[in-house]
Design a protein around this motif. Structure first.
Motif, PDB file in Angstrom:
ATOM      1  N   ASN A 147       0.839  -1.193   0.000  1.00  0.00           N
ATOM      2  CA  ASN A 147       0.000   0.000   0.000  1.00  0.00           C
ATOM      3  C   ASN A 147       0.883   1.255   0.000  1.00  0.00           C
ATOM      4  O   ASN A 147       2.017   1.232   0.490  1.00  0.00           O
ATOM      5  CB  ASN A 147      -0.914   0.002   1.232  1.00  0.00           C
ATOM      6  N   ASP A 148       0.377   2.333  -0.559  1.00  0.00           N
ATOM      7  CA  ASP A 148       1.156   3.575  -0.676  1.00  0.00           C
ATOM      8  C   ASP A 148       0.152   4.711  -0.842  1.00  0.00           C
ATOM      9  O   ASP A 148      -0.723   4.637  -1.706  1.00  0.00           O
ATOM     10  CB  ASP A 148       2.072   3.477  -1.915  1.00  0.00           C
ATOM     11  N   GLN A 149       0.241   5.759  -0.032  1.00  0.00           N
ATOM     12  CA  GLN A 149      -0.699   6.868  -0.166  1.00  0.00           C
ATOM     13  C   GLN A 149      -0.392   7.741  -1.383  1.00  0.00           C
ATOM     14  O   GLN A 149      -1.232   8.526  -1.808  1.00  0.00           O
ATOM     15  CB  GLN A 149      -0.726   7.718   1.113  1.00  0.00           C
ATOM     16  N   ALA A 174      -1.944  -4.465  -0.516  1.00  0.00           N
ATOM     17  CA  ALA A 174      -1.876  -5.111   0.800  1.00  0.00           C
ATOM     18  C   ALA A 174      -2.607  -4.306   1.876  1.00  0.00           C
ATOM     19  O   ALA A 174      -2.355  -3.110   2.051  1.00  0.00           O
ATOM     20  CB  ALA A 174      -0.423  -5.322   1.198  1.00  0.00           C
ATOM     21  N   HIS A 176      -5.484  -3.299   1.915  1.00  0.00           N
ATOM     22  CA  HIS A 176      -6.290  -2.229   1.325  1.00  0.00           C
ATOM     23  C   HIS A 176      -7.492  -2.797   0.578  1.00  0.00           C
ATOM     24  O   HIS A 176      -8.632  -2.556   0.958  1.00  0.00           O
ATOM     25  CB  HIS A 176      -5.369  -1.406   0.413  1.00  0.00           C
TER      26      HIS A 176
END
Lengths: 209, 209, 209, 209
Positions: A147-149, A174, A176
């Motif tokens: 996951n990454d914002q 992941a 999310h």
């Protein structure tokens, strides 16, 4: 078809109808809890209809759908996850509609298999629900990305992974949820339902071991 | 009754109504995900009403039901799994309606017990929901066959297994789902619901061990 | 109040309304799969309204409810399980309505704890949903009896167990399901819902250990 | 804003509408079994609309909602759990609405982690559904307090725990259920749905280990 025309070009109104159909289907199944999730449908090679930020997808109306440029500047009402939709349309002209849902088994399995970087689905008859798969004797490797914002960075990583993968109609982020697509909103609904069933079955099978 | 007459002969319209009742019941329970599943009802000893290929069973209409010959040539709109229905009607004149569903516990348990070739259900009161069973002190052995995309070959294997088995109202295809039948669509609906309950209970019992 | 009068005497029509309310509530929750389950409400000290044999409880109508004598000869349309209802009314004048359901956790736990002869529920706040319980610091011991197709014999065993038990609003029959009662149909609906929640929580707690 | 005025002051009728929306949402999800649960919305700094004792929350009507003083004497129709609502409004002027539900995963996890005194939720994207959380790289520590039928004492313990905790939108009472709040009824509904999803995912993740 990246030049603005498409074999499957449709009006904004038709694309919005497909977006609403996907959103309501997912809402009725509790796959978009707490206003999460987002949906889109390609209009042509240049623009797509995408859910605006903040909408309650289970009760989505046309006013909450924007027309976003696939490769242009960010639309002011675009959600933070819009790049994950638009990069898919840019990379693959066969993608006609995209759904992002938070189904429970997708979320749980995405974390459990994050280290492996993929989830292997193998031998289930329902794999045939995905367009082009004609036998259960299939191994489907669903990519899992961390996951990454920063969704521009996340989208670039996703597209890099998909270029290296065998053809697939979805991937997991992941912890999310799931991204899933198809040639049309109808195909994407079928693929959503197939993923949910397969991932639920997989979760039960793993838990029992 | 294999000569074209049947104690329970009915019109195509009546048979189609039974097919739709089974399909909608299964659809409401999410037992036919992603347009999977198929349903049929015998008209007489010669023909049966069967769901056509590609229909969304949860929203099935009469136009998506074909009249197929039980032992004749393949109907052009027959689904790939039609032989698994028609061979049952040919083999057992007491079979009046057949449902094929992808219920979750059926799919998970069919893989877990594939090597044993059967799933044993024993001691549950709800076994009495099956026609002719009058006590929970019953052992029901549900045959499990390996999945096969050649449904003529698969149907032949199924019938061979059923000839050697104690009477039963269904069987599992590994990783695929459940076939279930009864004297009528109404009985088959009751048998579907009984199998789903029993297999879910069995799944919980096994998982806890 | 065993003399034919009762503080809570009501007409057959009112009792039938209560029976239907319980049956439809249970049907909507899938607690009466495959036409299983049965329901009753006391009319007075002498007779009770009881579901007839064979009815689909989820769609129960008044025509499928009979007026049965609590201590008299068997009604011709009584279900095989009617004695388990009628003996309760005879033994305990405070019982106004009874439901028999096949909820999944009840069925699974009834087998798992059969050897112990009881299931202990302890410390859950929702125990307070049962009439007369005012604190979660309660231990409720739910009797479990072995299943038996002779319901006269089974009913006698149940009543013997209940005479020796601390007050309770239900018992389990191993591999079969749950009997639950209350002063009225409304109380019995609340008790059904409480049992289902508590048994589901208990099942999750035990499975995780 | 503890002086009787509030930035978000609203009429009793508007507050009651919010209470009903929360109650019906929770009822449809089976989070208030057996008439459990309670709901409230702040009117201003002095009073709040709170569900009365004994109401069936799934079918709540305005007549079953009372106007309770936040710091005044107990309302005659207040439920035993009203202090747990009113103390929250007194302590935190940003709280506009509160829901108390008995969701299954909340109840099971509250007991499992009671000894630790908290449940840690970490890394799930859906943590962003809580107001003010902007990244999944968040650790949310949900306080767990032991159950206590003396709700004045329980409320005092809760407020003491919350004063020492990092900001959070809910807490668990062991074996009992979940309290959850937000700036408005709409926010509280979103937070309820987020907690249910996160706690269900957490329960699956822990069970599989």
């Amino acid at each position: 078809m990246a030049d603005g025309t498409s074999l499957n070009a449709q009006s904004f109104a038709d694309a919005a109808r497909g977006v609403i159909a996907m959103a309501h289907f997912a809402g009725a199944r509790h796959w978009v809890p707490a206003t999460s999730g987002n949906f889109s449908a390609r209009i042509d090679g240049r623009v797509a209809a995408v859910t605006a930020t903040g909408a309650d997808k289970a009760r989505l109306t046309e006013a909450e759908i924007i027309e976003a440029e696939i490769s242009g500047p960010k639309h002011p009402r675009a959600s933070a996850e819009a790049p994950l939709h638009l990069m898919r349309y840019a990379a693959d002209p066969s993608v006609g509609a995209i759904a992002h849902i938070h189904s429970l088994p997708a979320t749980v399995l995405s974390r459990r298999h994050e280290a492996a970087g993929l989830l292997r689905l193998e031998g289930w008859e329902l794999l045939k629900a995905f367009s082009g798969i004609t036998t259960h004797e299939t191994v489907l490797e669903i990519p899992i990305v961390p996951n990454d914002q920063d969704t521009d960075r996340l989208g670039a990583l996703v597209e890099e992974r998909l270029r290296k993968s065998a053809p697939v109609f979805g991937y997991l982020i992941a912890g999310h949820g799931l991204y899933v697509w198809g040639a049309s909103a109808k195909d994407t609904i079928r693929h959503m339902e197939a993923f949910d069933f397969l991932l639920t079955a997989q979760l039960h099978e793993e838990t029992a071991r």
